[in-house]
Design an enzyme around this catalytic site. Structure first.
Site, PDB file in Angstrom:
ATOM      1  N   SER A  92     -43.862  12.491 -62.238  1.00 51.71           N
ATOM      2  CA  SER A  92     -45.132  11.686 -62.108  1.00 51.71           C
ATOM      3  C   SER A  92     -45.689  11.474 -63.071  1.00 51.71           C
ATOM      4  O   SER A  92     -44.580  10.461 -63.828  1.00 51.71           O
ATOM      5  CB  SER A  92     -45.229  13.968 -63.123  1.00 51.71           C
ATOM      6  OG  SER A  92     -46.713  14.107 -63.323  1.00 51.71           O
ATOM      7  N   GLU A  93     -46.743  11.214 -62.050  1.00 44.79           N
ATOM      8  CA  GLU A  93     -47.660   9.393 -62.856  1.00 44.79           C
ATOM      9  C   GLU A  93     -47.803   9.677 -64.488  1.00 44.79           C
ATOM     10  O   GLU A  93     -48.234   9.004 -64.805  1.00 44.79           O
ATOM     11  CB  GLU A  93     -48.852   9.243 -61.663  1.00 44.79           C
ATOM     12  CG  GLU A  93     -49.351  10.155 -62.311  1.00 44.79           C
ATOM     13  CD  GLU A  93     -49.946  10.753 -60.872  1.00 44.79           C
ATOM     14  OE1 GLU A  93     -49.099  11.273 -60.428  1.00 44.79           O
ATOM     15  OE2 GLU A  93     -50.815  11.144 -60.601  1.00 44.79           O
ATOM     16  N   ASN A  94     -48.165  10.903 -65.650  1.00 42.67           N
ATOM     17  CA  ASN A  94     -48.559  10.947 -66.397  1.00 42.67           C
ATOM     18  C   ASN A  94     -46.843  10.472 -66.983  1.00 42.67           C
ATOM     19  O   ASN A  94     -46.809  10.298 -68.573  1.00 42.67           O
ATOM     20  CB  ASN A  94     -49.468  12.437 -66.777  1.00 42.67           C
ATOM     21  CG  ASN A  94     -47.935  13.097 -66.723  1.00 42.67           C
ATOM     22  OD1 ASN A  94     -47.578  13.328 -65.356  1.00 42.67           O
ATOM     23  ND2 ASN A  94     -48.046  13.981 -67.280  1.00 42.67           N
ATOM     24  N   GLY A  95     -46.194   9.809 -66.632  1.00 45.42           N
ATOM     25  CA  GLY A  95     -44.842   9.929 -67.425  1.00 45.42           C
ATOM     26  C   GLY A  95     -43.656  10.450 -67.375  1.00 45.42           C
ATOM     27  O   GLY A  95     -43.231  10.927 -68.335  1.00 45.42           O
TER      28      GLY A  95
END
Lengths: 220, 237
Positions: free
Chosen positions: A48-51
């Protein structure tokens, strides 16, 4: 019986594309449903690109932690081996080619695989989020979308008229009517929804579709 | 004498934010990772003509209950108050929400400037600002509106566009724990843009769930070293 696939079924079909061990990023909206349909016997690592890498399914109400969300703001469950990192590293991972598959939603896909998935008329303040980075960085781009707009206009077009996310990035399109591969020689109609014929699907598609020699009904 | 960066409350920590300042606001966009107490303090403090750099534009209190039951305050309040001149971020407004977020309303009325940046490019521009670099080439945005007016270059046979660094006067960020020196650890996905922005501002102000004495955080686990942190506010949730 002629039917259109619902969103859950489109997501189920998309999830079949995930190889065992694949690192997969799921875009905003319908693609997120894929997390619930991992084929039996396969392990998939969701990024997930929020980490976050290696999360589980969407969290039930009782176990929701709003400091453990996917990029669609949905709380998810932990899994052994998961990790957290900052947004910079998240996108190093994405642009650097470490994501095997990304599933994205779309407003339009063109016949050469251009993707338009973030801006639409009347909504000048919506943004692309991580879509542009994902579209150029992931090894394989799968689009899940409805075949036509609410007004019945084709979304698979000769040239995108909505703002582009990236050029020539889409590999596979899965809609409520069809599975279409974006190939060098154009769009190949691989699978049809139950009861639909290739000419009927072509009628709802602006771009030219070439029926595959092994054209079949989507197996569900 | 040992340094102590602890401030008594959020209001004191943001009191010198000036009109026309550039402010980075950490988090990803929704509840987890947002420095909510610092945002509310800045709304109260009233600085105007701000440039806000944040991943999302905030949805505002009314729409926030669609994300988290009960809702929460976010940086939508700064737009609602008319404190912001320009927004730089990747998701000014969510297409899946009604067009009633404070930023989208202002934008539609022509009352706020907006620069929409791919999310990875946003993170990297901030890292360049943080690390003293003059910019970078990326493939994200090639052939799109993002490329407009930007230098392009073919590298290893592929087209790239050139992006410039971002800096801020103040970064408002959220961490899980700080020691009084300013070393930070984060919690789960509430990390997101916070460590990146912490490094790119002249003055970084952090809101934490808990402040601990120096020496209590495992040096191997510290994500943001204290050199990047100037003010600490404890706000237990």
């Amino acid at each position: 019986m002629k039917s259109r696939l619902d969103e859950q079924t489109i997501a189920l079909r998309a999830a079949r594309e995930f190889a065992d061990g694949a690192v997969v990023n799921l875009g905003y909206g319908m693609p997120g449903l894929c997390a619930n349909f991992i084929p039996e016997g396969r392990t998939v690592y969701f990024q997930s690109e929020n980490g976050m890498l290696g999360y589980g399914s969407l969290a039930a109400d009782a176990e929701k932690d709003y400091e453990m969300i996917n990029a669609s703001d949905q709380p998810v469950t932990p899994l052994p081996g998961m990790s957290f990192f900052d947004s910079g590293i998240a996108f190093d991972m994405i642009r650097g080619g470490h994501i095997d598959v990304v599933v994205l939603g779309a407003y339009q896909v063109s016949e050469n695989g251009d993707l338009a998935n973030w801006g639409r008329p009347g909504r000048g303040a919506t943004g692309m989020g991580g879509g542009m980075d994902l579209a150029v960085g992931a090894k394989r781009v799968i689009v899940t979308m409805l075949h036509t707009t609410k007004e019945g206009e084709p979304r698979i077009v000769k040239n995108c008229t909505y703002p582009l996310t990236a050029r020539q990035c889409v590999n596979l399109i899965i809609t409520d009517l069809a599975v279409i591969e974006v190939a060098e020689r154009g769009l190949i109609l691989k699978e049809t929804a139950p009861g639909w014929t290739a000419p009927e699907i072509q009628d709802l598609t602006e771009a030219k579709l070439t029926p595959d020699k092994d054209l079949k009904e989507i197996e569900l | 004498m040992a340094v102590n960066k602890l401030f008594p409350n959020a209001d004191k920590a943001v009191s010198d934010v000036f009109d026309g300042a550039t402010i980075m606001i950490g988090g990803f966009g929704s509840y987890g990772g947002l420095p909510i107490n610092l945002i509310v303090a800045l709304a109260k403090q009233g600085a105007n003509d701000l440039t806000v750099i944040a991943n999302m534009g905030g949805v505002g209190l009314e729409l926030s209950s669609r994300i988290k039951p009960g809702g929460y305050q976010d940086h939508g309040i700064l737009f609602k108050n008319g404190q912001v001149k320009k927004f730089i971020g990747s998701v000014p407004a969510l297409g899946g929400m009604p067009p009633t977020s404070p930023l989208e309303k202002l934008y539609n009325e022509g009352k706020v400037e907006m620069e929409t940046v791919p999310q990875g490019t946003l993170a990297e521009r901030i890292r360049c600002g943080a690390g003293g670099l003059g910019g970078f080439y990326t493939r994200a945005g090639v052939g799109t509106v993002v490329a407009k007016g930007k230098e392009t270059k073919i590298i290893n046979g592929k087209e790239y566009i050139f992006e410039l660094p971002l800096y801020a006067d103040f970064a408002l960020i959220k961490a899980h724990k700080a020691d009084t020196l300013g070393n930070l650890v984060y919690r789960k996905t509430a990390r997101c843009f916070n460590p990146v922005m912490a490094m790119a501002a002249k003055t970084t102000i952090v809101e934490v769930d808990e402040v601990v004495p120096v020496g209590q955080l495992d040096p191997e686990a510290i994500i943001t070293p204290h050199v990047y942190v100037h003010r600490i506010v404890e706000a237990r949730r």
